[in-house]
Scaffold this motif. Structure first.
Motif: not given
Lengths: 297, 260
Positions: A146, A149-150, A153
């Motif tokens: 997470s 990917n934050w 992206p």
């Protein structure tokens, strides 16, 4: 007068010796029954052809030890475990050396006590729970994914869990506190005046580090290395939980013999081969550490 | 030391503390996350705590863990104190050897000791189960308990006891009124340490656990291997907190090289 005292002393010594034995015997009896007797039984077991309580009659054999040589998978896995031990110990040495040094030298007194406490705390917590915390962080779609990917992206999953890297991360996390503490203690013992002397004689900081600080910290590094290397080579829970299918090491093979395959004599033999290899490696590396200390003299 | 090196050192220490604590903090946070798949952002909820209250198996294991750890603390504390006193106050043949014997239980990989105990448990017929786990936990705590009490005794000296004896106290009085109170903090620290060792012990309990007779770490391991059960986050969080409280208590009583 003096003779009477001496005689008095001798009988007192004998009485005190018995009192000493009486005091230590409960604890040592317990250790004998629960640790040393089992280990002796295990040695005996490693020479048996089968579990005595299964077949009733078991022959004396060297086969369990020989199967280590006959089946190449065992030496390969033992090498895997030793390599894992070397990698984790090296990483812990590298980080622990500088962290211990920084803790002893770069932090003001109050902060140092707090940080020392913080490094000591994980020491008290369950190793299993700490490994599990990495499972939570590293799993696919977990917190690390997470976060990545934050940040980037569309980066996709990192897929670290169930790899060799995950095992190394978990083991370094488990044993780094030992190394930091032993390095910290030997860094504390370094006398400021030695450093000042080296500096005033014109040595640069890197040179002071290499020729003065490092040799003086070797005992701490050595103790930390032993405290890390031995359990890592014998580890099975961490490789199993963090390595998944890629986590087969010598420790998991031994565990399998006892909990899944039920070939206890083979498991016992493999255990002692592992113990012997660990002892030999430590015996080889001990003079290495000692020789380095001579550099300072 | 120049200030840039100092700054670098402080940055490194911060990084290391972050590395050591981040996964644990994440795990604790996830114990309160409503999503079973650890989805972010966290939706705070106590549903996993409720699940734990309904989980009979984990609760039984937790009760076992507490009982065994308590018994280990009492037995190892008592036997460890006696042995430490014997080793510190009396001179007898084989004393050095006995001290050296404390090392193998600490230094030999647990997986080997666990397997050895499993073999003996079957051989002698006592079998696996809570009794075998208790015997092993006491044995593994004893070396630490002896060392912790021993260092307390070494730090005290014998002056007070000699003074009391000179003033006419009998050995019993000296032992109960002088020696015991003086080394009490060491005994408490050793007992707490033994409690913590037993409470967190996984490897050896794993080999000696029997169906229905397990401890919390063994159950946690089984659950992790089965799959991801968020309840384990809750249990682990509780375990971590118990350990932290114990660690702070012990460090109050006994400093493990923290002070020079």
């Amino acid at each position: 007068m003096t003779g009477a005292i001496v005689e008095n002393r001798q009988s007192a010594d004998r009485a005190s010796a018995w009192r000493g034995y009486a005091l230590v015997s409960p604890a040592y009896l317990w250790l004998l029954l629960a640790v040393f007797l089992p280990l002796s039984a295990m040695v005996y077991f490693s020479f048996l052809s089968s579990n005595v309580f299964d077949s009733g009659s078991a022959q004396f054999t060297l086969g369990n030890y020989l199967s280590f040589i006959r089946r190449p998978v065992y030496p390969i896995l033992l090498w895997r475990s030793v390599l894992l031990g070397i990698i984790v110990t090296a990483l812990c040495c590298f980080i622990g050396l500088f962290a211990g040094l920084a803790l002893a030298r770069a932090l003001p007194g109050r902060a140092r006590a707090l940080v020392f406490m913080l490094i000591l705390l994980p020491f008290w917590t369950s190793g299993l729970v700490r490994v599990f915390s990495w499972v939570v962080v590293l799993r696919t779609g977990g917190v690390l994914d997470s976060f990545v990917n934050w940040l980037v992206p569309g980066a996709g999953p990192t897929g670290i869990l169930y790899t060799y890297t995950a095992i190394v991360i978990g083991l370094v996390h488990a044993y780094l506190p030992y190394m930091i503490i032993t390095c910290y203690l030997s860094a504390l013992a370094i006398d400021d005046s030695i450093l000042d002397a080296a500096r005033s004689l014109g040595a640069t900081w890197p040179r002071v580090f290499r020729r003065v600080v490092l040799p003086l910290m070797l005992p701490g590094l050595g103790v930390g290395a032993v405290l890390t290397f031995v359990p890592v080579v014998g580890s099975f829970m961490e490789p199993r939980l963090l390595g998944g299918r890629s986590g087969t090491v010598f420790g998991t093979i031994i565990e399998d013999q006892f909990t899944a395959v039920f070939n206890w004599p083979l498991g016992a033999a493999l255990s002692f081969i592992m113990l012997a290899v660990v002892l030999v490696i430590m015996a080889i590396s001990a003079p290495l550490l000692r020789d380095r200390r001579e550099m300072l003299k | 030391m120049s200030s840039s090196i100092r700054l670098l050192g402080q940055a490194l220490v911060t990084l290391v503390i972050g590395f050591l604590y981040l996964p644990i903090l994440v795990m604790i946070a996830m114990a309160f996350n409503k999503s079973p798949y650890y989805q972010l952002p966290i939706e705070w909820s106590l549903r996993w705590f409720n699940d734990l209250l309904a989980d009979q198996r984990l609760q039984e294991a937790a009760v076992n863990s507490v009982l065994i750890a308590t018994a280990t603390a009492v037995i190892a504390g008592a036997l460890g104190t006696l042995a430490a006193l014997g080793l510190a106050r009396y001179r007898f043949f084989g004393r050095g050897f006995l001290k050296a014997l404390l090392l193998p239980p600490i230094a030999i990989p647990w997986v080997i000791i666990g397997c050895a105990m499993l073999i003996l448990a079957f051989w002698t017929g006592i079998g696996r189960g809570l009794h075998a786990i208790l015997i092993s936990h006491v044995a593994l705590s004893l070396p630490y308990a002896i060392m912790v009490v021993g260092s307390r005794i070494a730090g005290q000296g014998t002056a007070c006891e000699e003074a009391a004896a000179t003033l006419g106290a009998n050995p019993r009085q000296v032992a109960l009124r002088i020696t015991l109170p003086l080394i009490a903090p060491g005994i408490v620290a050793a007992s707490l340490f033994s409690f913590a060792t037993s409470f967190d012990m996984f490897v050896i309990s794993y080999f000696l656990a029997a169906p229905g007779q397990t401890t919390l770490p063994v159950e946690i391991y089984a659950s992790i291997k089965e799959g991801f059960t968020p309840v384990i986050n809750v249990v682990s969080t509780i375990l971590i907190l118990v350990s932290f409280v114990l660690a702070v208590l012990i460090s109050r009583l006994h400093d493990f090289g923290t002070k020079q």
